[in-house]
Scaffold this motif. Sequence first.
Motif, PDB file in Angstrom:
ATOM      1  N   LEU A 142     125.950  19.905  89.235  1.00 24.67           N
ATOM      2  CA  LEU A 142     125.350  18.809  89.968  1.00 24.67           C
ATOM      3  C   LEU A 142     124.768  19.359  91.266  1.00 24.67           C
ATOM      4  CD1 LEU A 142     127.948  15.887  89.656  1.00 24.67           C
ATOM      5  CD2 LEU A 142     125.745  16.072  88.517  1.00 24.67           C
ATOM      6  N   PRO A 143     123.728  18.721  91.809  1.00 27.11           N
ATOM      7  CA  PRO A 143     123.162  19.203  93.076  1.00 27.11           C
ATOM      8  C   PRO A 143     124.186  19.153  94.202  1.00 27.11           C
ATOM      9  CG  PRO A 143     121.693  17.627  92.006  1.00 27.11           C
ATOM     10  CD  PRO A 143     122.988  17.575  91.256  1.00 27.11           C
ATOM     11  N   THR A 144     124.161  20.168  95.040  1.00 26.92           N
ATOM     12  CA  THR A 144     125.019  20.217  96.209  1.00 26.92           C
ATOM     13  C   THR A 144     124.412  21.192  97.208  1.00 26.92           C
ATOM     14  OG1 THR A 144     127.200  20.847  97.060  1.00 26.92           O
ATOM     15  CG2 THR A 144     126.455  21.941  95.058  1.00 26.92           C
ATOM     16  N   VAL A 189     133.491  14.727  95.492  1.00 30.46           N
ATOM     17  CA  VAL A 189     133.247  13.434  94.852  1.00 30.46           C
ATOM     18  C   VAL A 189     131.763  13.337  94.504  1.00 30.46           C
ATOM     19  CG1 VAL A 189     135.137  12.276  96.067  1.00 30.46           C
ATOM     20  CG2 VAL A 189     132.846  12.289  97.078  1.00 30.46           C
ATOM     21  N   ALA A 190     131.453  12.508  93.551  1.00 34.65           N
ATOM     22  CA  ALA A 190     130.055  12.232  93.226  1.00 34.65           C
ATOM     23  C   ALA A 190     129.558  11.112  94.137  1.00 34.65           C
ATOM     24  CB  ALA A 190     129.915  11.823  91.760  1.00 34.65           C
ATOM     25  N   VAL A 191     128.377  11.295  94.694  1.00 33.02           N
ATOM     26  CA  VAL A 191     127.770  10.292  95.563  1.00 33.02           C
ATOM     27  C   VAL A 191     126.443   9.880  94.943  1.00 33.02           C
ATOM     28  CG1 VAL A 191     126.914   9.743  97.871  1.00 33.02           C
ATOM     29  CG2 VAL A 191     128.872  11.294  97.590  1.00 33.02           C
ATOM     30  N   GLU A 192     126.318   8.606  94.620  1.00 30.14           N
ATOM     31  CA  GLU A 192     125.115   8.068  93.982  1.00 30.14           C
ATOM     32  C   GLU A 192     124.018   7.873  95.018  1.00 30.14           C
ATOM     33  OE1 GLU A 192     123.802   3.966  91.643  1.00 30.14           O
ATOM     34  OE2 GLU A 192     125.860   4.264  92.341  1.00 30.14           O
ATOM     35  N   LEU A 193     122.853   8.419  94.715  1.00 31.01           N
ATOM     36  CA  LEU A 193     121.688   8.286  95.597  1.00 31.01           C
ATOM     37  C   LEU A 193     120.535   7.658  94.824  1.00 31.01           C
ATOM     38  CD1 LEU A 193     121.769  11.801  97.327  1.00 31.01           C
ATOM     39  CD2 LEU A 193     122.726   9.654  98.190  1.00 31.01           C
ATOM     40  N   GLY A 194     120.794   6.548  94.208  1.00 30.16           N
ATOM     41  CA  GLY A 194     119.758   5.892  93.414  1.00 30.16           C
ATOM     42  C   GLY A 194     119.706   6.445  92.007  1.00 30.16           C
ATOM     43  N   ASP A 195     118.701   7.267  91.718  1.00 26.50           N
ATOM     44  CA  ASP A 195     118.533   7.774  90.365  1.00 26.50           C
ATOM     45  C   ASP A 195     119.214   9.112  90.139  1.00 26.50           C
ATOM     46  OD1 ASP A 195     116.923   9.254  91.987  1.00 26.50           O
ATOM     47  OD2 ASP A 195     115.142   9.178  90.710  1.00 26.50           O
ATOM     48  N   ARG A 196     120.001   9.582  91.085  1.00 30.23           N
ATOM     49  CA  ARG A 196     120.711  10.845  90.907  1.00 30.23           C
ATOM     50  C   ARG A 196     122.015  10.801  91.690  1.00 30.23           C
ATOM     51  NH1 ARG A 196     119.608  14.908  95.069  1.00 30.23           N
ATOM     52  NH2 ARG A 196     118.516  13.913  96.822  1.00 30.23           N
ATOM     53  N   ALA A 197     122.853  11.790  91.424  1.00 25.12           N
ATOM     54  CA  ALA A 197     124.118  11.909  92.145  1.00 25.12           C
ATOM     55  C   ALA A 197     124.253  13.327  92.661  1.00 25.12           C
ATOM     56  CB  ALA A 197     125.289  11.567  91.237  1.00 25.12           C
TER      57      ALA A 197
END
Length: 327
Positions: free
Chosen positions: A264-266, A277-285
């Motif tokens: 996942l992007p980081t 944790v995963a953080v939702e940013l609209g169409d991606r996390a």
Amino acid sequence: MSHSATTAGAVVHAIARTLAFHQRCDRAGTPTPGLSDPVTARVRDFVQAGQPVHMVLPAFPAKSPSLRKVLGPLPDLAEALSLDALQRLCAHIAAIHPAGARLTICSDGHVFGPTIGVSDPVIDQYQAAIRAMIARRGLRHLDTFCLCDCSSLLAGGAGHEDRRAALLAQHGQSLDDIRTGLLRTEDGVRQLRGIIRFMAEDDWRGDDARSATQVQREAKLRAYQVVQRSQAWGSFLQAVFPRSVRLSIHPQPRGSDKLGIHMLPTADAWLTPWHAVAVELGDRAVLMKRHQAEAQGARLIHVEGRPSHYSAWTGGRRPAFKDRAAA
């Protein structure tokens, strides 16, 4: 050029293209433009033999014990989305290689448990939840392997401590040799500092009576043990899966026989789903440490009564992430 050689080239290109965004950069901070020769050779061997491309990834050990980083001891949306990404990688390869692809997650939690401060029963629960998540989500390209499956180390009735001891006896180096090896090179020192930072963060508590210096000192001692166990586990996996393409969740230098990836992007090249944790940013996390998500005002999202992830999206709830959540 033969058909098998053409297919091998297409598979290598597909892997490189698929991993381009997820590849963990080398120490210069730039993505490696293609696969290294050792990785390429292993991919080509599988394809030319008409066999599924098999990859192994030491990963998904257990959640960090630090609640500043994670929501709790069980997998959540961070793991779910990461497993989905690995499944897509395999599916992409299978779309161009008729024999398909398979990825074995080599869960190393029991290898590190005493060193990272997570008990064996908690690790058992985490790994059982990962297997259930793979089955529930229908991730047919993925399977798992852990210390409990290592029949070549000890008989099936042996406990986790016995297996850890056997692993170190058969595949480990002394701590003195580990220390000397790390301090010999710039990359080794950088790796050691990164592990110490992680260990200190995981060990720190708000009510901790120890000084920061003491926490750092203890983290340094355990960091050498982490490297020792990591190298022993890697040596053992090489013996068990000698032909497989080796993936890593850590950045790898150019030319390595391992391919470093993140799922996942980081912004932090060392951050993993089990330290975040995963953080939702609209169409991606994206992955963040829990305290960072909360400092940015992200909202905690529960799914079926369990904490799943955070949302920093201001346009309302997106059901797609609810549907993909772990609970």
